[in-house]
Design an enzyme around this catalytic site. Structure first.
Site, short mmCIF file in Angstrom:
data_model
loop_
_atom_site.label_atom_id
_atom_site.label_comp_id
_atom_site.label_asym_id
_atom_site.label_seq_id
_atom_site.Cartn_x
_atom_site.Cartn_y
_atom_site.Cartn_z
N GLY A 191 0.80 -1.22 0.00
CA GLY A 191 0.00 0.00 0.00
C GLY A 191 0.83 1.27 0.00
O GLY A 191 0.34 2.34 0.36
N ARG A 192 2.09 1.15 -0.41
CA ARG A 192 3.00 2.30 -0.45
C ARG A 192 3.27 2.91 0.93
O ARG A 192 3.77 4.02 1.03
CB ARG A 192 2.49 3.39 -1.42
CG ARG A 192 2.40 2.93 -2.87
CD ARG A 192 3.78 2.52 -3.40
NE ARG A 192 3.76 2.10 -4.81
CZ ARG A 192 3.74 0.82 -5.22
NH1 ARG A 192 3.71 -0.16 -4.33
NH2 ARG A 192 3.77 0.54 -6.49
#
Ligand SMILES: Cc1cc2nc3c(=O)[nH]c(=O)nc-3n(C[C@H](O)[C@H](O)[C@H](O)COP(=O)(O)O)c2cc1C
Length: 213
Positions: A191-192
């Protein structure tokens, strides 16, 4: 062409927490470097991308090989008349990054750069393969050469000059040490929401802080 916008990787190989990292950047780098060097999936684990900027402020980046890692910094060897050397002569500061994509990790080091002492350069040069020693003498790194044939002629002339015996380090070739004042360890996460832990010196200690991804 493959559309780069469509490429996606999942970053799930590891995590990095303030509580788990070593007290000093060099201890943490040694851990990650050893992991990278032990994994055949990591090509050239000691490759770093080195960014410099001369007096005009224009940054330039290129790959070099780290040949020393200790508490004093990262050592690499190059031509002292190259473009990077000209930059460092005008502005002796640099930033370098190790990227180990197979481990979804990078380590960035930023700080002043100085030449290593001549004895260290000579000791390192003496241990290089003869072919690399000859190459260091032959190549006017970063200059324009007329053709491949012209380069091969330079190499042949150097080979004729050093037919036997030890080859000394060229006077215009040697090491630099980047002595970091900031080191950041990056571990990719889903999810960065990546983990970033930065070391910076405060007094005699290295303070560790988490940075937003
Ligand atoms: C994997 C790899 C390792 C390299 N290692 C070095 C090195 O240790 N020293 C060096 O001077 N150039 C090395 N090079 C070449 C540099 O990237 C660069 O082309 C050269 O140093 C000239 O850079 P400059 O014109 O910006 O000074 C390497 C290139 C690659 C791709």
């Amino acid at each position: 062409m493959t559309d780069p916008a469509g490429l996606r990787a999942m970053y799930t190989r590891g995590t990095l927490d303030e509580a788990d990292v070593a007290d000093t950047w060099v201890a943490q780098l040694r851990l990650w470097f050893d992991t990278a060097a032990a994994d055949p999936a990591v090509l050239e684990p000691n490759a770093i991308q080195l960014a410099t900027a001369g007096a005009d402020g224009q940054p330039t980046v290129r790959t070099v090989l780290a040949k020393g890692i200790d508490e004093r910094g990262i050592v690499f060897y190059t031509n002292y008349e190259s473009a990077k050397a000209r930059d460092l002569g005008e502005n002796p500061r640099a930033s370098a990054v190790f990227v180990w994509l197979a481990h979804q990790r990078q380590v960035r080091l930023t700080g002043p750069v100085s030449k290593v002492d001549r004895a260290a350069t000579e000791a390192y040069f003496a241990g290089r393969p003869r072919e690399s020693q000859l190459g260091a003498w032959a190549s006017p790194q970063s200059r324009v050469v007329a053709s491949r044939a012209a380069l091969d002629e330079l190499a042949a002339a150097v080979e004729a000059r050093f037919t036997t015996g030890d080859i000394p380090a060229p006077p215009n070739w040697g090491g630099y040490r980047l002595a970091p004042v900031e080191v950041e360890f990056w571990q990719g996460r889903p999810g960065r929401l990546h983990d970033r832990i930065r070391y910076r010196p405060v007094g005699d200690a290295w303070v560790r802080e988490r940075l937003a991804p």
